[in-house]
Scaffold this active site. Structure first.
Site, short mmCIF file in Angstrom:
data_model
loop_
_atom_site.label_atom_id
_atom_site.label_comp_id
_atom_site.label_asym_id
_atom_site.label_seq_id
_atom_site.Cartn_x
_atom_site.Cartn_y
_atom_site.Cartn_z
N VAL A 72 -46.11 -32.94 -11.80
CA VAL A 72 -46.46 -32.99 -10.38
C VAL A 72 -46.13 -31.65 -9.73
O VAL A 72 -44.96 -31.26 -9.67
CB VAL A 72 -45.72 -34.14 -9.66
CG1 VAL A 72 -46.12 -34.20 -8.20
CG2 VAL A 72 -46.02 -35.45 -10.36
N LEU A 73 -47.16 -30.96 -9.27
CA LEU A 73 -47.01 -29.57 -8.81
C LEU A 73 -46.11 -28.86 -9.83
O LEU A 73 -46.29 -29.05 -11.03
CB LEU A 73 -46.39 -29.52 -7.40
CG LEU A 73 -47.04 -30.39 -6.31
CD1 LEU A 73 -46.25 -30.30 -5.02
CD2 LEU A 73 -48.48 -29.98 -6.05
N GLY A 74 -45.17 -28.05 -9.37
CA GLY A 74 -44.21 -27.46 -10.30
C GLY A 74 -42.91 -28.27 -10.35
O GLY A 74 -41.87 -27.76 -10.74
N GLY A 130 -42.69 -38.98 -12.33
CA GLY A 130 -43.14 -40.37 -12.39
C GLY A 130 -44.30 -40.68 -11.46
O GLY A 130 -44.58 -39.95 -10.52
N LYS A 168 -54.50 -35.13 -1.96
CA LYS A 168 -55.80 -34.70 -2.50
C LYS A 168 -56.91 -35.54 -1.87
O LYS A 168 -58.01 -35.04 -1.61
CB LYS A 168 -55.83 -34.85 -4.02
CG LYS A 168 -54.92 -33.86 -4.72
CD LYS A 168 -55.68 -32.84 -5.53
CE LYS A 168 -54.80 -31.65 -5.76
NZ LYS A 168 -55.24 -30.65 -6.68
N ASP A 187 -52.31 -33.55 -12.21
CA ASP A 187 -50.87 -33.45 -12.48
C ASP A 187 -50.43 -34.28 -13.69
O ASP A 187 -49.46 -35.05 -13.61
CB ASP A 187 -50.07 -33.78 -11.21
CG ASP A 187 -50.26 -32.69 -10.14
OD1 ASP A 187 -50.99 -31.72 -10.41
OD2 ASP A 187 -49.67 -32.80 -9.06
N ALA A 237 -52.77 -25.90 -16.63
CA ALA A 237 -53.40 -24.90 -15.76
C ALA A 237 -53.51 -23.55 -16.46
O ALA A 237 -54.59 -22.94 -16.50
CB ALA A 237 -52.60 -24.77 -14.47
N ASN A 280 -46.47 -24.10 -7.60
CA ASN A 280 -46.29 -24.78 -6.31
C ASN A 280 -45.04 -25.66 -6.35
O ASN A 280 -44.71 -26.17 -7.41
CB ASN A 280 -47.51 -25.67 -6.03
CG ASN A 280 -48.69 -24.86 -5.58
OD1 ASN A 280 -48.56 -23.90 -4.84
ND2 ASN A 280 -49.88 -25.25 -6.04
N ASN A 297 -56.33 -24.75 -6.01
CA ASN A 297 -57.54 -25.49 -6.36
C ASN A 297 -58.16 -26.26 -5.19
O ASN A 297 -59.27 -26.76 -5.31
CB ASN A 297 -57.32 -26.38 -7.58
CG ASN A 297 -56.07 -27.20 -7.49
OD1 ASN A 297 -55.63 -27.54 -6.40
ND2 ASN A 297 -55.49 -27.53 -8.63
N1 LIG Z 1 -52.20 -22.82 -7.36
C1 LIG Z 1 -52.85 -23.81 -7.91
O1 LIG Z 1 -53.98 -24.11 -7.54
C2 LIG Z 1 -52.25 -24.59 -9.02
C3 LIG Z 1 -50.95 -24.39 -9.39
N2 LIG Z 1 -50.42 -25.09 -10.42
C4 LIG Z 1 -49.01 -24.86 -10.73
O2 LIG Z 1 -48.87 -24.45 -12.08
C5 LIG Z 1 -47.66 -24.96 -12.60
C6 LIG Z 1 -47.94 -25.66 -13.92
O3 LIG Z 1 -48.77 -26.79 -13.72
P1 LIG Z 1 -49.44 -27.54 -14.95
O4 LIG Z 1 -50.06 -26.58 -15.88
O5 LIG Z 1 -50.25 -28.63 -14.40
O6 LIG Z 1 -48.14 -28.17 -15.64
P2 LIG Z 1 -47.77 -28.36 -17.19
O7 LIG Z 1 -46.60 -29.28 -17.21
O8 LIG Z 1 -48.95 -28.74 -17.99
O9 LIG Z 1 -47.30 -26.94 -17.65
C7 LIG Z 1 -46.14 -26.31 -17.24
C8 LIG Z 1 -45.95 -25.10 -18.11
O10 LIG Z 1 -44.95 -24.27 -17.55
C9 LIG Z 1 -44.13 -23.84 -18.63
N3 LIG Z 1 -42.82 -23.40 -18.17
C10 LIG Z 1 -41.78 -24.10 -17.72
N4 LIG Z 1 -40.74 -23.29 -17.44
C11 LIG Z 1 -41.15 -22.04 -17.73
C12 LIG Z 1 -40.54 -20.76 -17.67
N5 LIG Z 1 -39.30 -20.60 -17.27
N6 LIG Z 1 -41.27 -19.69 -18.04
C13 LIG Z 1 -42.54 -19.82 -18.47
N7 LIG Z 1 -43.16 -21.01 -18.55
C14 LIG Z 1 -42.47 -22.10 -18.19
C15 LIG Z 1 -44.06 -25.04 -19.53
O11 LIG Z 1 -43.60 -24.65 -20.81
P3 LIG Z 1 -43.50 -25.66 -22.07
O12 LIG Z 1 -44.90 -25.71 -22.60
O13 LIG Z 1 -42.54 -25.00 -22.96
O14 LIG Z 1 -43.03 -26.96 -21.52
C16 LIG Z 1 -45.51 -25.46 -19.54
O15 LIG Z 1 -46.25 -24.74 -20.45
C17 LIG Z 1 -47.07 -25.82 -11.51
O16 LIG Z 1 -46.13 -25.07 -10.79
C18 LIG Z 1 -48.22 -26.14 -10.61
O17 LIG Z 1 -47.83 -26.36 -9.29
C19 LIG Z 1 -51.15 -26.00 -11.14
C20 LIG Z 1 -52.44 -26.23 -10.80
C21 LIG Z 1 -53.08 -25.59 -9.67
C1 LIG Z 2 -52.39 -27.28 -6.50
C2 LIG Z 2 -52.09 -28.19 -7.59
O1 LIG Z 2 -52.91 -28.97 -7.99
C3 LIG Z 2 -50.79 -28.13 -8.22
O2 LIG Z 2 -49.97 -27.31 -7.85
O3 LIG Z 2 -50.56 -28.94 -9.11
MG LIG Z 3 -52.14 -30.38 -9.42
#
Ligand SMILES: NC(=O)C1=CN([C@@H]2O[C@H](COP(=O)(O)OP(=O)(O)OC[C@H]3O[C@@H](n4cnc5c(N)ncnc54)[C@H](OP(=O)(O)O)[C@@H]3O)[C@@H](O)[C@H]2O)C=CC1
Ligand SMILES: CC(=O)C(=O)O
Ligand SMILES: [Mg+2]
Length: 764
Positions: free
Chosen positions: A77-79, A84, A95, A138, A199, A287, A319
């Site tokens: 969920v976001l970052g 859950g 959304k 998410d 992402a 995020n 997005n």
């Molecule tokens: N601006 C936007 O439009 C969007 C932003 N996001 C943001 O992107 C982030 C990831 O989302 P999402 O891909 O859906 O989530 P995921 O859970 O699929 O991926 C998270 C990733 O971050 C990695 N990670 C965690 N800690 C670190 C670190 N210290 N250094 C480098 N990588 C790390 C994880 O590593 P590992 O594989 O080892 O677990 C994993 O690969 C979130 O913060 C989300 O808010 C997402 C979608 C849209």
């Molecule tokens: C923007 C978005 O979808 C996220 O941060 O997960």
């Molecule tokens: Mg998202």
């Protein structure tokens, strides 16, 4: 605003007045027995049978075609991580809200309580008949990849994991634009990607499709740089594993051209930024908090091209710019899926749109003077009306060209017009108003600051930077209420009854007496008057101790108008004052006049009121299209009331040929474009959407606006006073906090405009 305050505000926003952000509203009449017999048993059986005969009819008789499920299991969920399904619900409802306001799509959030891939897929498949599209959200990687792939294969409606493709589309558009500004080629740049989740992987794949080279990419996950010699790499990570013998983000950043952050907050340091190549492109998109704070990054490198996922800085790469418009295009041609061609089309349309001249309304909405393609503007702003006009047609066309559209569009002009109408009912006027005020806040006197709602409004405008309030009223009460509201900012309080202000009292009283000594006012009575809040406040504005004032919350309108007219009076060259209300209606904003002052204006007065109302509409960024209303249409009645309106139109046509105004006209013909055009093709209003209504008298205007407000629950801004010498505005008795805030923004903008005119005169 402090973090703690923001936290509390966010919680209250979600909890009050009713919990959550979404509700369901019927689209058909339901008031009579006949309606119910159609809506439900027995009538409802008919569409059921039609759909049973042919499943495609479900699009004809139900809301499926405009309904998108926003589905999550709450694992990314976001970052915030795996918090859950229940905890993901506010994001999914959010959304839904964005789907609605940006693209008029009904988005329903569905939170699924499983981390098991098969069970999740099964659940979505089973509920899919309800929906026109599925927005996956998410869900963590690598599960997200398999879930999306299998659902796309097995369902015949658009399925998109937004964190993968929505993000990829938006960031690719911004990336292409940033490269152009940095004068670098995508084939040549070295790219560091922090994050290897849903992402990050999807974004990087799309950059590769646009020409980025695998050997130039370094990707990191939570353990550090993903190297080819690592064991147990997932398929997705393997694609981006590097040969380079490095382990940390710090090492990867040295000499890199681009940083893409889709991981977690605050992992990039200023030192890392300093080690990057010239004109570094940094998209810190985690995020709610980015990989490096925006201000810190900008302070560290002057040559940076910086973006985040947040709305409070330039270059929001989020997005939100994509999913509403991508689904809109896909739903409108009933696409069987969202394919690469449709994604590419969206990227190109977004990148192209950024380079077009930005409409004034967007500048106003964001408090900018002139947004133009450049380092601080590499991607359109979410509230840009052109998005709905440009992106869905590009997506729909790509769907048609690639053979996945089941209901191709035939008339593109008509489609574009429908798209524009879809975005008509949001409250963009309020947004425009606030942003514009914020761009240059002014000192505004709150003449009744010792009332809780007025003080609450003053607190909001202060905290949002809309105005610098001056609190007028009983000092002891104001101090007590401030405590109650935890409003601890140091704001001027002026108590007209206190001795502290004796010098001002005498100064104001003398000034007032001088202007009215031949109208029966004595110095003694002037001094008494200055103990009254509206006289004192108005004198503050007249004397330049404040830029504007708002009053009227606790007294009947006429009692407040009198002192204001006496003290402030009309602006030079203006024959009369009038009032305009902006009503926020389903069909867009409507400017109504004169709602509060002129009881029975003659033709010449009506023409004046119309011109002043047109000026108000222009000030707020709208091109006025004005109907002068009557009970008759274009000469159909010989009665003097109709003739008066006709004469006002004649005066206006003669005095200002550029003004789009016509009449006399009945309300239904004014508001119904088709009806108007078919019966009165000669009218200046034919083929246009009327947004300004001038009434023949006060009764009709006042009754209409109050009726709209109460029955339609239309928000009203105003009455906005026009024609006065200073920016002073009077609310209706008992206005709500929201109305007072909006009125304050109006007073600020009014003061800004006066200042501009004054400066223009000086430079002449
Ligand atoms: N601006 C936007 O439009 C969007 C932003 N996001 C943001 O992107 C982030 C990831 O989302 P999402 O891909 O859906 O989530 P995921 O859970 O699929 O991926 C998270 C990733 O971050 C990695 N990670 C965690 N800690 C670190 C670190 N210290 N250094 C480098 N990588 C790390 C994880 O590593 P590992 O594989 O080892 O677990 C994993 O690969 C979130 O913060 C989300 O808010 C997402 C979608 C849209
Ligand atoms: C923007 C978005 O979808 C996220 O941060 O997960
Ligand atoms: Mg998202």
């Amino acid at each position: 605003m402090s973090k703690e305050k923001q936290r509390r505000e966010a919680l209250v926003y979600h909890a009050k007045p009713q919990p959550g952000k979404i509700k369901i509203v019927p689209t058909k009449p339901y008031s009579t027995q006949r309606d119910l017999a159609l809506a439900y048993s027995p009538g409802v059986a008919e569409p059921c049978l039609e759909i049973a005969k042919n499943k495609e009819n479900v699009y004809k008789y139900t809301s499926k075609g405009n309904l998108v499920a926003i589905i999550s299991n709450g694992t990314a969920v976001l970052g915030l991580g795996n918090i859950g399904p229940e905890a993901s619900k506010p994001v999914m409802e959010g959304k839904g809200l964005l789907f609605k306001i940006f693209a008029d799509i009904d988005g329903i959030d569905i939170e699924v309580d499983t981390e098991d891939v098969d069970k999740f897929i099964e659940t979505v498949k089973m509920i899919a008949p309800t929906f026109g599209g599925i927005n996956l959200e998410d869900i963590k990687a690598p599960e997200a990849f398999e879930i999306e792939r299998r659902l796309k294969e097995e369902l015949d409606i658009p399925v998109m994991h937004d964190d993968q493709h929505g993000t990829a589309i938006i960031s690719a558009a911004a990336f292409l634009n940033a490269l152009e500004l940095a004068k670098k080629k995508i084939e040549d740049v070295t790219i560091v990607v922090s994050g290897a989740g849903a992402a990050a992987v999807s974004c990087t794949k799309l950059y590769k499709a646009f020409g980025a080279r695998a050997e130039n990419i370094v990707m990191l996950d939570s353990k550090g740089v993903i190297r080819k010699d690592a064991e147990n790499l997932s398929e997705a990570k393997k694609e981006f594993a590097t040969d380079r013998k490095i382990d940390t983000l710090e090492e990867a950043m040295v000499g890199a051209d681009v940083f893409i952050g889709l991981s977690i907050a605050d992992i990039v340091t200023p030192e890392m930024l300093l080690s990057m190549a010239d004109n570094p492109i940094v998209f810190a998109m985690a995020n709610p908090n980015p990989e490096i704070n925006y201000d810190l990054a900008i302070k560290t490198r002057k040559d940076i091209i910086m973006a985040t996922g947040r709305s409070d800085h330039p270059n929001q790469v989020n997005n939100v710019l994509g999913f509403p418009f991508i689904f809109r295009g896909a739903l409108d041609v009933r696409a069987t899926g969202i394919n690469e061609e449709m994604k590419m089309a969206a990227v190109k349309a977004l990148a192209r749109l950024t380079k077009q001249p930005v409409p004034e309304q967007v500048n106003i909405a964001y408090g900018e003077t002139r947004l133009t393609f450049g380092r601080d503007y590499i991607i359109p702003k979410p509230f840009d009306q052109r998005l709905i006009h440009e992106i869905p047609p590009a997506v729909a066309k790509a769907a048609m060209d690639s053979g996945v559209a089941r209901a191709p569009i035939e008339d593109w002009d008509k489609y574009r017009e429908e798209l524009m109408l879809r975005s008509g009912n949001d409250n963009k006027v309020v947004r425009l108003l606030h942003s514009r005020a914020r761009s240059n806040p002014k000192k505004i006197v709150f003449a009744e600051a010792d009332h809780l709602d007025v003080l609450k409004a003053a607190q909001i405008v202060y905290e949002e930077g809309i105005a610098e309030p001056i609190l007028l009223g009983r000092k002891d009460i104001i101090l007590e209420l401030k405590k109650e509201l935890e409003f601890d900012a140091d704001i001027p309080i002026v108590d007209p009854l206190s001795d502290e202000f004796d010098e001002r009292h005498i100064r104001y009283a003398t000034k007032y007496w001088e202007s009215r000594k031949r109208k029966g006012t004595t110095l003694y009575s002037a001094k008494i008057k200055m103990r009254e809040r509206n006289y004192f406040g108005a004198m503050m504005v007249l004397e330049g101790d404040a830029d504007g004032m708002i009053s009227g919350y606790s007294r009947a309108y006429p009692t407040v108008v009198k002192p204001i007219l006496e003290v402030i009076g009309r602006a030079t060259g203006v024959k009369r004052v009038a009032t305009v209300n902006i009503m926020i209606t389903e069909r867009g904003p409507l400017f109504l006049a004169d709602t509060s002052i002129n009881i029975d204006p003659n033709a010449e007065e009506l023409a004046d009121i119309t011109q002043m109302t047109a000026n108000v509409a222009t000030t707020f960024g709208f091109d006025p299209v004005i109907a002068l209303l009557s009970y008759a249409n274009f000469g159909s009645s010989p009665h003097q009331n109709a003739i008066k309106v006709r004469e006002a139109v004649r005066i206006l046509h003669q005095s200002n040929q550029d003004l789009v105004v016509d009449g006399e006209i009945q309300m239904d013909f004014a508001l119904n474009k088709e009806l108007h055009e078919s019966k009165f093709p000669f009218s200046k209003l034919a083929g246009r959407k009327v947004n300004t209504l001038v009434f023949p008298n006060l009764e009709s205007a006042n009754i209409t606006y109050k009726m709209l407000k109460e029955l339609n629950k239309a928000d009203s801004i105003g009455p906005i006073m026009v024609g006065l010498r200073k920016s002073v505005h009077i609310m209706q008795l008992g206005a709500s906090v929201e109305e007072i805030v909006n009125m304050t923004a109006v007073a600020v903008i009014d003061a800004q405009e006066r200042e501009k005119r004054k400066q223009a005169k000086i430079t002449k």
